[in-house]
Design a protein around this motif. Structure first.
Motif, PDB file in Angstrom:
ATOM      1  N   TYR A 279       0.817  -1.221   0.000  1.00  0.00           N
ATOM      2  CA  TYR A 279       0.000   0.000   0.000  1.00  0.00           C
ATOM      3  C   TYR A 279       0.855   1.276   0.000  1.00  0.00           C
ATOM      4  O   TYR A 279       0.304   2.372   0.116  1.00  0.00           O
ATOM      5  N   ARG A 280       2.162   1.130  -0.160  1.00  0.00           N
ATOM      6  CA  ARG A 280       3.058   2.290  -0.094  1.00  0.00           C
ATOM      7  C   ARG A 280       2.723   3.318  -1.174  1.00  0.00           C
ATOM      8  O   ARG A 280       2.647   4.520  -0.901  1.00  0.00           O
ATOM      9  N   ASP A 281       2.514   2.891  -2.421  1.00  0.00           N
ATOM     10  CA  ASP A 281       2.237   3.836  -3.500  1.00  0.00           C
ATOM     11  C   ASP A 281       0.937   4.600  -3.251  1.00  0.00           C
ATOM     12  O   ASP A 281       0.842   5.797  -3.575  1.00  0.00           O
ATOM     13  N   ALA A 282      -0.054   3.937  -2.689  1.00  0.00           N
ATOM     14  CA  ALA A 282      -1.319   4.610  -2.395  1.00  0.00           C
ATOM     15  C   ALA A 282      -1.123   5.700  -1.342  1.00  0.00           C
ATOM     16  O   ALA A 282      -1.707   6.789  -1.440  1.00  0.00           O
ATOM     17  N   VAL A 283      -0.297   5.422  -0.330  1.00  0.00           N
ATOM     18  CA  VAL A 283      -0.005   6.435   0.679  1.00  0.00           C
ATOM     19  C   VAL A 283       0.684   7.631   0.048  1.00  0.00           C
ATOM     20  O   VAL A 283       0.330   8.797   0.305  1.00  0.00           O
ATOM     21  N   VAL A 284       1.684   7.381  -0.781  1.00  0.00           N
ATOM     22  CA  VAL A 284       2.436   8.465  -1.405  1.00  0.00           C
ATOM     23  C   VAL A 284       1.529   9.306  -2.306  1.00  0.00           C
ATOM     24  O   VAL A 284       1.539  10.549  -2.234  1.00  0.00           O
ATOM     25  N   ARG A 285       0.735   8.664  -3.159  1.00  0.00           N
ATOM     26  CA  ARG A 285      -0.176   9.397  -4.034  1.00  0.00           C
ATOM     27  C   ARG A 285      -1.160  10.244  -3.242  1.00  0.00           C
ATOM     28  O   ARG A 285      -1.449  11.390  -3.609  1.00  0.00           O
ATOM     29  N   THR A 286      -1.684   9.685  -2.186  1.00  0.00           N
ATOM     30  CA  THR A 286      -2.697  10.390  -1.387  1.00  0.00           C
ATOM     31  C   THR A 286      -2.074  11.565  -0.652  1.00  0.00           C
ATOM     32  O   THR A 286      -2.681  12.650  -0.564  1.00  0.00           O
ATOM     33  N   ALA A 287      -0.886  11.392  -0.109  1.00  0.00           N
ATOM     34  CA  ALA A 287      -0.199  12.508   0.553  1.00  0.00           C
ATOM     35  C   ALA A 287       0.114  13.616  -0.443  1.00  0.00           C
ATOM     36  O   ALA A 287      -0.064  14.813  -0.137  1.00  0.00           O
ATOM     37  N   GLN A 288       0.540  13.257  -1.632  1.00  0.00           N
ATOM     38  CA  GLN A 288       0.809  14.266  -2.668  1.00  0.00           C
ATOM     39  C   GLN A 288      -0.470  15.004  -3.045  1.00  0.00           C
ATOM     40  O   GLN A 288      -0.464  16.238  -3.228  1.00  0.00           O
ATOM     41  N   ALA A 289      -1.580  14.268  -3.159  1.00  0.00           N
ATOM     42  CA  ALA A 289      -2.855  14.907  -3.489  1.00  0.00           C
ATOM     43  C   ALA A 289      -3.290  15.862  -2.385  1.00  0.00           C
ATOM     44  O   ALA A 289      -3.831  16.944  -2.658  1.00  0.00           O
ATOM     45  N   ALA A 290      -3.059  15.457  -1.122  1.00  0.00           N
ATOM     46  CA  ALA A 290      -3.418  16.345  -0.005  1.00  0.00           C
ATOM     47  C   ALA A 290      -2.605  17.633  -0.043  1.00  0.00           C
ATOM     48  O   ALA A 290      -3.131  18.730   0.213  1.00  0.00           O
ATOM     49  N   LEU A 291      -1.348  17.529  -0.372  1.00  0.00           N
ATOM     50  CA  LEU A 291      -0.473  18.711  -0.382  1.00  0.00           C
ATOM     51  C   LEU A 291      -0.785  19.625  -1.571  1.00  0.00           C
ATOM     52  O   LEU A 291      -0.548  20.837  -1.481  1.00  0.00           O
ATOM     53  N   SER A 292      -1.314  19.065  -2.643  1.00  0.00           N
ATOM     54  CA  SER A 292      -1.615  19.890  -3.819  1.00  0.00           C
ATOM     55  C   SER A 292      -3.037  20.439  -3.805  1.00  0.00           C
ATOM     56  O   SER A 292      -3.404  21.232  -4.659  1.00  0.00           O
ATOM     57  N   GLY A 293      -3.826  19.983  -2.802  1.00  0.00           N
ATOM     58  CA  GLY A 293      -5.225  20.386  -2.757  1.00  0.00           C
ATOM     59  C   GLY A 293      -5.420  21.814  -2.261  1.00  0.00           C
ATOM     60  O   GLY A 293      -4.521  22.453  -1.753  1.00  0.00           O
TER      61      GLY A 293
END
Length: 293
Positions: A279-293
């Motif tokens: 699930y590492r990639d999902a965590v990274v993608r989601t954190a990036q989305a949160a920071l760009s939101g």
């Protein structure tokens, strides 16, 4: 043993099972537990979960039972009735499964809004918690929400994920940037009464046309967390209708769509903590989305 006898003597159920006095049929229904359909002498069926080997963690089934009862006390949503809860077994009302429908989804959205609006005395809960097989710190906390969410719901699972090698230093730093910005996202609200683990697999679409909430990690939390979880892992059936029903009953605060990744990050960190780097990639993608939101 019939249902009336079971209600009067719930602690006898494990004894009857040990001596094979109740028909037991294995069924699907749990990642961490063995599940079975129990048939009593009067034909009543129960859904039972047991720890597969050894002894269950202290309070594991008690936490699920407490959560189901607490959600049910709101009289807003449908949950299975808790019939027996012991150290190593949980027996619930049997619910016949049905097919998802737009009507059931719309009703569920309205019911979730009523559940959340029924409120909670604080963030957390007054019983020791679990989410999946992992402990969940339910220490009651007056908030504010960003501080509580960081300290009780993000950082503990981030630490576990780093310790088990699922996330590396750069991944952890990315998540910590989200934690540092929690106060900037807005949408801070008083504690809502939430399911707490409302990914689509914890919706039981019943044959009677109503959705049951199952396997809760119930707590006082942010209402957007439940809605964010519904969008994970492929999304709940008719998610647009669930959200439409919710908005009809209790409109969400401005900017809620942009905050979904912030809330989703919690459950994804639980998954890296429990299941590892898959699930590492999902965590990274989601954190990036949160920071760009």
């Amino acid at each position: 043993m019939d249902l009336a006898h079971l209600r009067e003597h719930p602690t006898q159920l494990p004894i009857f099972l040990t001596h094979q006095r109740i028909r037991e049929t294995p069924v699907g229904g749990g990642d961490s537990c063995a599940a079975a359909r129990l048939t009593l002498d009067d034909g009543t069926s129960l859904f039972a979960k047991t720890w597969p080997a050894g002894t269950a963690p202290e309070g594991f089934f008690a936490a699920e039972a407490a959560g189901l009862r607490w959600l049910g006390e709101s009289r807003a949503v449908a949950v299975p009735e808790v019939l027996v809860a012991t150290r190593d077994l949980l027996a619930l009302e049997w619910i016949e499964a049905g097919a998802p429908s737009e009507e059931a989804a719309l009703r569920l959205g309205r019911e979730l809004a009523l559940l959340h609006r029924s409120g909670a005395p604080a963030f957390g809960a007054d019983w020791p918690g679990f989410i999946g097989v992992l402990p969940q710190d339910n220490t009651l906390d007056a908030g504010p929400w960003p501080q509580w969410f960081a300290q009780r719901r993000l950082l503990p699972y981030l630490r576990r994920s780093v310790d088990n090698g699922a996330l590396g230093p750069a991944d952890a730093a990315l998540v910590e940037r989200v934690v540092d910005r929690l106060g900037e996202y807005g949408g801070d609200e008083p504690p809502a009464r939430i399911h707490g683990d409302l990914w689509p697999g914890n919706l039981l679409w019943a044959a009677d046309g109503r959705v049951r909430l199952i396997d809760p990690a119930a707590q006082g939390g942010h209402r957007e967390t439940d809605l964010a979880d519904l969008a994970l892992f492929g999304g709940a059936p008719y998610l647009d209708r669930i959200l439409a029903g919710y908005q009809q009953q209790w409109p969400l605060a401005d900017g809620w769509q942009a905050r979904l990744p912030v809330h989703q990050l919690r459950l994804l960190l639980v998954h890296t903590a429990a299941f590892g780097a898959v699930y590492r990639d999902a965590v990274v993608r989601t954190a990036q989305a949160a920071l760009s939101g």
